[in-house]
Design an enzyme around this catalytic site. Sequence first.
Site, mmCIF file in Angstrom:
data_model
loop_
_atom_site.group_PDB
_atom_site.id
_atom_site.type_symbol
_atom_site.label_atom_id
_atom_site.label_comp_id
_atom_site.label_asym_id
_atom_site.label_seq_id
_atom_site.Cartn_x
_atom_site.Cartn_y
_atom_site.Cartn_z
ATOM 1 N N LYS A 20 0.837 -1.181 0.000
ATOM 2 C CA LYS A 20 0.000 0.000 0.000
ATOM 3 C C LYS A 20 0.883 1.246 0.000
ATOM 4 O O LYS A 20 2.039 1.116 0.414
ATOM 5 C CB LYS A 20 -0.953 -0.019 1.183
ATOM 6 C CG LYS A 20 -0.283 0.277 2.536
ATOM 7 C CD LYS A 20 -1.312 0.363 3.621
ATOM 8 C CE LYS A 20 -1.767 1.770 3.848
ATOM 9 N NZ LYS A 20 -0.954 2.506 4.820
ATOM 10 N N ASP A 38 -1.514 -6.294 2.798
ATOM 11 C CA ASP A 38 -2.048 -5.438 3.850
ATOM 12 C C ASP A 38 -1.502 -6.065 5.116
ATOM 13 O O ASP A 38 -1.934 -7.158 5.499
ATOM 14 C CB ASP A 38 -3.577 -5.443 3.872
ATOM 15 C CG ASP A 38 -4.105 -4.485 4.927
ATOM 16 O OD1 ASP A 38 -3.620 -4.555 6.081
ATOM 17 O OD2 ASP A 38 -4.970 -3.655 4.626
ATOM 18 N N HIS A 39 -0.529 -5.422 5.746
ATOM 19 C CA HIS A 39 0.200 -6.141 6.797
ATOM 20 C C HIS A 39 -0.690 -6.483 7.996
ATOM 21 O O HIS A 39 -0.352 -7.341 8.792
ATOM 22 C CB HIS A 39 1.487 -5.408 7.197
ATOM 23 C CG HIS A 39 1.284 -4.240 8.106
ATOM 24 N ND1 HIS A 39 0.886 -3.017 7.659
ATOM 25 C CD2 HIS A 39 1.434 -4.108 9.442
ATOM 26 C CE1 HIS A 39 0.803 -2.184 8.678
ATOM 27 N NE2 HIS A 39 1.129 -2.815 9.788
ATOM 28 N N HIS A 63 -6.542 -1.188 6.274
ATOM 29 C CA HIS A 63 -6.413 -2.014 7.477
ATOM 30 C C HIS A 63 -7.745 -2.217 8.210
ATOM 31 O O HIS A 63 -8.124 -3.338 8.524
ATOM 32 C CB HIS A 63 -5.411 -1.394 8.460
ATOM 33 C CG HIS A 63 -4.059 -1.147 7.865
ATOM 34 N ND1 HIS A 63 -3.473 -1.988 6.964
ATOM 35 C CD2 HIS A 63 -3.157 -0.157 8.067
ATOM 36 C CE1 HIS A 63 -2.273 -1.526 6.634
ATOM 37 N NE2 HIS A 63 -2.066 -0.411 7.283
HETATM 38 C C1 BG6 Z 1 0.709 1.828 8.007
HETATM 39 C C2 BG6 Z 1 0.305 3.275 7.989
HETATM 40 O O1 BG6 Z 1 0.120 1.143 6.926
HETATM 41 O O2 BG6 Z 1 0.293 1.228 9.231
HETATM 42 C C3 BG6 Z 1 0.896 3.993 9.189
HETATM 43 O O3 BG6 Z 1 0.743 3.880 6.791
HETATM 44 C C4 BG6 Z 1 0.547 3.292 10.464
HETATM 45 O O4 BG6 Z 1 0.458 5.354 9.219
HETATM 46 C C5 BG6 Z 1 0.875 1.800 10.381
HETATM 47 O O5 BG6 Z 1 1.295 3.891 11.510
HETATM 48 C C6 BG6 Z 1 0.353 1.062 11.587
HETATM 49 O O6 BG6 Z 1 0.826 -0.256 11.589
HETATM 50 P P1 BG6 Z 1 1.033 -1.065 12.944
HETATM 51 O O7 BG6 Z 1 1.414 -2.435 12.497
HETATM 52 O O8 BG6 Z 1 2.092 -0.359 13.706
HETATM 53 O O9 BG6 Z 1 -0.291 -1.030 13.643
#
Ligand code: BG6
Length: 478
Positions: free
Chosen positions: A142, A171-172, A234
Amino acid sequence: IPVDPFDLVIFGGTGDLARRKILPGLYRRFCSGQMEDNSRIIGAARSEHSTEEFRQMVADAIAEFDPKSGTPEMRAEFLERLEYVQVDALGDAGWQDLAALMSPGRVRAFYFSVAPSLFGALAERLHTHGIADDQTRIVVEKPFGHDLASAKALNADLAAHFDESQIYRIDHYLGKETVQNLMAVRFGNMLFEPLWNAQYVDHIQITVAETVGVGGRGEYYDKSGAMRDMVQNHLMQLLCLIAMEPPAKFDHDAVRDEKLKVIRALEQVPLQDVVRGQYLAAGADEPGYLEHVENADSKTESFIAMKLRVSNWRWAGTPIYLRTGKRLKARSSEIAVVFKETPHSIFGADAGRHRNVLTIRLQPNEGMDLFVTIKEPGPGGMRLVDVPLDMTFAEALGPDAEDVPDAYERLIMDVIRGNQTLFMRGDEVEAAWAWADPLIASWEERGDKPVAYESGSTGPEEALALMHRDGRRWREIR
Ligand code: BG6
């Protein structure tokens, strides 16, 4: 279980995501014995570096982002697997060198950790230089588009050279342990699914709270805001997994078909059901949102809360509330399924009103709680109290739960295995934009400014009111 030997090329191999997540993640998988001896990782980027310099950069990245895993010998062995090649994404330079590095008969995966504007050029060159074959997999990150039109254009760029079965859109959030556990809990137990509908569920809350601000990412973030940066992808994925019908099997298209139906069933959100916020400065050291971005009049939101309706048989009448924001009180992400009250209390008015809540904690302290109502111990009569049945995974499962792979590690291994279940399909991404676009357009057309909120708070007061007016309240951000 080791995966098949592979050649993984990371375009943007010297970039921030590669240094922070992708390469340390691969190192951890190597340490856990998942990488066969002859697998290789090739960093590719525009800048000139020797393989030695690249290996040093990766060694530094591991030292900074994952100092604890493995031993010095393991690190040295891992670094041996790395190569570097300089390529010009928009020209012809370097592509033959890359082709020469590819080994026959192995899984080939190409991670596009670069700006989306380069996706098409990379896809094309992998073909014109004879590097891609029909077993090749490509991984993209993304932001997948900025709106429906740009997402369609990206999908078309990729589809010109690769079949959908070769495209892995990351989408992690789908790689997070608890997110997958959500599916195990819903579809591996008899207990929940019969109650998982509007008849028994009062509402659902999804909160993704962060303590960080936009920091050095102001330029990107100000063009996106929380809606594009977090909700369209997300939070939407979380919502799909919570709300979808049971897929017939845990298989890529079966799962993704069901997620797509949820997105398509989302009603358009009226603006009175949306609250957008921007964080204020907290003293001299913690600048506010407007100081992080170039445009001092920016109307981009760093917080958003909204009430959604999934218009289908299962969920009609059960709202889903979402909120996400930066510079909030705590880093805490959780989903709460709040059940309805019992239809009648046999214990009288004094016993109070109680409801079961299932909370799914994504981070930190991954696990689930099921709040049940019991009698308060003691002689005071039939007083009721809600207590959590705590299932903190690290406690319940012991040391195994502590070795949970990070989202990126798991997802990259899935790419090598050829398992697309936890990746977004092109039509899903487009459907999410088709839902998000009109809502974004509605506040842009009105020129709405986000409301200010204190750094370190739970977000704007108006977000609390969004729930209060429905006689509900947000769970505490802790
Ligand atoms: C990313 C966003 O995809 O996800 C960031 O671009 C955000 O803004 C991050 O901070 C949050 O990921 P995680 O895994 O730390 O909850």
